[in-house]
Design a protein around this motif. Sequence first.
Motif, PDB file in Angstrom:
ATOM      1  N   TRP A   1     -23.313 -18.048 -45.637  1.00 27.05           N
ATOM      2  CA  TRP A   1     -23.274 -18.340 -47.069  1.00 27.05           C
ATOM      3  C   TRP A   1     -22.335 -19.485 -47.422  1.00 27.05           C
ATOM      4  O   TRP A   1     -22.705 -20.375 -48.213  1.00 27.05           O
ATOM      5  N   PRO A   2     -21.095 -19.536 -46.900  1.00 31.30           N
ATOM      6  CA  PRO A   2     -20.226 -20.673 -47.263  1.00 31.30           C
ATOM      7  C   PRO A   2     -20.826 -22.016 -46.865  1.00 31.30           C
ATOM      8  O   PRO A   2     -20.771 -22.983 -47.637  1.00 31.30           O
ATOM      9  N   ALA A   3     -21.411 -22.098 -45.655  1.00 32.47           N
ATOM     10  CA  ALA A   3     -22.012 -23.353 -45.217  1.00 32.47           C
ATOM     11  C   ALA A   3     -23.245 -23.695 -46.052  1.00 32.47           C
ATOM     12  O   ALA A   3     -23.460 -24.864 -46.406  1.00 32.47           O
ATOM     13  N   LEU A   4     -24.049 -22.683 -46.361  1.00 26.51           N
ATOM     14  CA  LEU A   4     -25.218 -22.925 -47.202  1.00 26.51           C
ATOM     15  C   LEU A   4     -24.809 -23.427 -48.584  1.00 26.51           C
ATOM     16  O   LEU A   4     -25.409 -24.349 -49.135  1.00 26.51           O
ATOM     17  N   PHE A   5     -23.776 -22.824 -49.137  1.00 32.48           N
ATOM     18  CA  PHE A   5     -23.314 -23.223 -50.468  1.00 32.48           C
ATOM     19  C   PHE A   5     -22.780 -24.651 -50.438  1.00 32.48           C
ATOM     20  O   PHE A   5     -23.030 -25.437 -51.354  1.00 32.48           O
TER      21      PHE A   5
ATOM     22  N   GLY B   1     -12.153 -22.582 -49.905  1.00 31.15           N
ATOM     23  CA  GLY B   1     -10.823 -21.987 -49.776  1.00 31.15           C
ATOM     24  C   GLY B   1     -10.865 -20.475 -49.679  1.00 31.15           C
ATOM     25  O   GLY B   1     -10.143 -19.874 -48.877  1.00 31.15           O
ATOM     26  N   ARG B   2     -11.708 -19.850 -50.461  1.00 25.98           N
ATOM     27  CA  ARG B   2     -11.821 -18.391 -50.403  1.00 25.98           C
ATOM     28  C   ARG B   2     -12.410 -17.936 -49.077  1.00 25.98           C
ATOM     29  O   ARG B   2     -11.971 -16.925 -48.510  1.00 25.98           O
ATOM     30  N   ALA B   3     -13.394 -18.686 -48.571  1.00 30.84           N
ATOM     31  CA  ALA B   3     -13.984 -18.312 -47.272  1.00 30.84           C
ATOM     32  C   ALA B   3     -12.955 -18.434 -46.152  1.00 30.84           C
ATOM     33  O   ALA B   3     -12.876 -17.559 -45.272  1.00 30.84           O
ATOM     34  N   ALA B   4     -12.162 -19.504 -46.191  1.00 31.58           N
ATOM     35  CA  ALA B   4     -11.128 -19.673 -45.167  1.00 31.58           C
ATOM     36  C   ALA B   4     -10.076 -18.575 -45.267  1.00 31.58           C
ATOM     37  O   ALA B   4      -9.574 -18.062 -44.242  1.00 31.58           O
ATOM     38  N   LYS B   5      -9.750 -18.174 -46.485  1.00 32.91           N
ATOM     39  CA  LYS B   5      -8.768 -17.109 -46.672  1.00 32.91           C
ATOM     40  C   LYS B   5      -9.284 -15.782 -46.140  1.00 32.91           C
ATOM     41  O   LYS B   5      -8.548 -15.014 -45.507  1.00 32.91           O
ATOM     42  N   ARG B   6     -10.563 -15.490 -46.366  1.00 39.58           N
ATOM     43  CA  ARG B   6     -11.144 -14.264 -45.841  1.00 39.58           C
ATOM     44  C   ARG B   6     -11.153 -14.248 -44.316  1.00 39.58           C
ATOM     45  O   ARG B   6     -10.934 -13.212 -43.699  1.00 39.58           O
ATOM     46  N   GLU B   7     -11.430 -15.398 -43.726  1.00 38.75           N
ATOM     47  CA  GLU B   7     -11.436 -15.481 -42.276  1.00 38.75           C
ATOM     48  C   GLU B   7     -10.034 -15.234 -41.703  1.00 38.75           C
ATOM     49  O   GLU B   7      -9.865 -14.561 -40.684  1.00 38.75           O
ATOM     50  N   GLU B   8      -9.005 -15.771 -42.377  1.00 37.62           N
ATOM     51  CA  GLU B   8      -7.639 -15.545 -41.916  1.00 37.62           C
ATOM     52  C   GLU B   8      -7.256 -14.070 -42.038  1.00 37.62           C
ATOM     53  O   GLU B   8      -6.587 -13.515 -41.163  1.00 37.62           O
ATOM     54  N   GLU B   9      -7.652 -13.441 -43.133  1.00 32.16           N
ATOM     55  CA  GLU B   9      -7.350 -12.028 -43.299  1.00 32.16           C
ATOM     56  C   GLU B   9      -8.088 -11.179 -42.276  1.00 32.16           C
ATOM     57  O   GLU B   9      -7.560 -10.159 -41.791  1.00 32.16           O
TER      58      GLU B   9
ATOM     59  N   ALA C   1     -24.782 -28.933 -42.492  1.00 32.86           N
ATOM     60  CA  ALA C   1     -23.745 -27.987 -42.899  1.00 32.86           C
ATOM     61  C   ALA C   1     -23.920 -26.634 -42.215  1.00 32.86           C
ATOM     62  O   ALA C   1     -22.936 -25.965 -41.873  1.00 32.86           O
ATOM     63  N   VAL C   2     -25.168 -26.220 -42.007  1.00 32.97           N
ATOM     64  CA  VAL C   2     -25.457 -24.900 -41.443  1.00 32.97           C
ATOM     65  C   VAL C   2     -25.449 -24.918 -39.920  1.00 32.97           C
ATOM     66  O   VAL C   2     -25.026 -23.941 -39.278  1.00 32.97           O
ATOM     67  N   GLN C   3     -25.883 -26.007 -39.327  1.00 35.58           N
ATOM     68  CA  GLN C   3     -26.069 -26.072 -37.873  1.00 35.58           C
ATOM     69  C   GLN C   3     -24.806 -25.726 -37.081  1.00 35.58           C
ATOM     70  O   GLN C   3     -24.868 -24.910 -36.152  1.00 35.58           O
ATOM     71  N   PRO C   4     -23.626 -26.276 -37.383  1.00 39.66           N
ATOM     72  CA  PRO C   4     -22.439 -25.914 -36.593  1.00 39.66           C
ATOM     73  C   PRO C   4     -22.054 -24.452 -36.724  1.00 39.66           C
ATOM     74  O   PRO C   4     -21.557 -23.840 -35.765  1.00 39.66           O
ATOM     75  N   VAL C   5     -22.282 -23.871 -37.898  1.00 37.23           N
ATOM     76  CA  VAL C   5     -21.937 -22.457 -38.089  1.00 37.23           C
ATOM     77  C   VAL C   5     -22.858 -21.574 -37.262  1.00 37.23           C
ATOM     78  O   VAL C   5     -22.421 -20.583 -36.658  1.00 37.23           O
ATOM     79  N   LEU C   6     -24.134 -21.920 -37.207  1.00 38.04           N
ATOM     80  CA  LEU C   6     -25.069 -21.161 -36.379  1.00 38.04           C
ATOM     81  C   LEU C   6     -24.683 -21.218 -34.905  1.00 38.04           C
ATOM     82  O   LEU C   6     -24.829 -20.239 -34.170  1.00 38.04           O
TER      83      LEU C   6
END
Length: 293
Positions: free
Chosen positions: A209-213, A283-291, A173-178
């Motif tokens: 944090w989103p990927a870790l969660f 969903g909240r993480a994706a929304k923050r990224e869009e904003e 989960a974390v590896q692609p984000v890194l």
Amino acid sequence: MTVVTPLEPPELAEPAPRRPVETTIPVIPSRSLVTPLRIGVTTLWLSVIVLMPLAAIAWQAGGRGWQGFWLAITSHAALESFRVTLTISVLVTVLDIVFGLATAWVLVRDDFLGKGLIDALIDLPFALPTIVTSLVMLALYGNASPVGIHLQHTPPGVAMALAFVTLPNVVRAVQPVLLEIDRDAEEAAASLGATRLTTFTTVVLPSLWPALFTGAGLAFSRCVAEFGSVVTIGGAVPGKTEVSSQWIRALVENDDLTSASAVSIVLLAISFAVLVMLRTVGGRAAKREEEAE
């Protein structure tokens, strides 16, 4: 003398080209047929694989009414199995977060001999049968342990087995984000005098944090439902190493399917609550990224 020339036949006029008959073929949007078909097939498949079994186990759990359901999930043995399951699951999830993040960091940021092999071994618990995992743990940490560590029939032994099968959830989960994190922000923080720890906690960790969660949630759900990997190393000692899945097996062996279904409903509810939390956070993480964009 007048010469009379025969009249030549008039040239035949070329026939006018025939206009092709225009045939209008109605174009049916592919979505009008394909989309309902896809929805229907997906709904049917989910009904057969997911909804019908869940409905069946819920119906069986209510075979003795609400009072019987409550007695089944609040019995001393059931409560002890819930306590053992949740306690070990939380501990293993915390360990997975720490060591999963460290493993993903090493695989992404460091280059060393054998990196590809270690990266491939991370996925081994996904392919390895869980009962084999339990036998491996028993051979390594049993009474005949070659390393002198005896964890058979102990909570640490159960925790080791669960950590083995759940750690890849956090790593993957974390590896692609890194891999996608922009290194310029880290270099800018370092140029301003920030230490590595400060750069990690203020620049890198918020993005992880989103990927870790997500990885932690998947690991916790797997711990709650795991059976095969702990069946031999744990030993199902009541109040000590007997997790809920092993208590369910004991109820089934005693032909008490109603109580077994009731305990299963509790585990399903826990897993479903974790999935809802993951969905909400994602969903909240994706929304923050869009904003932010």
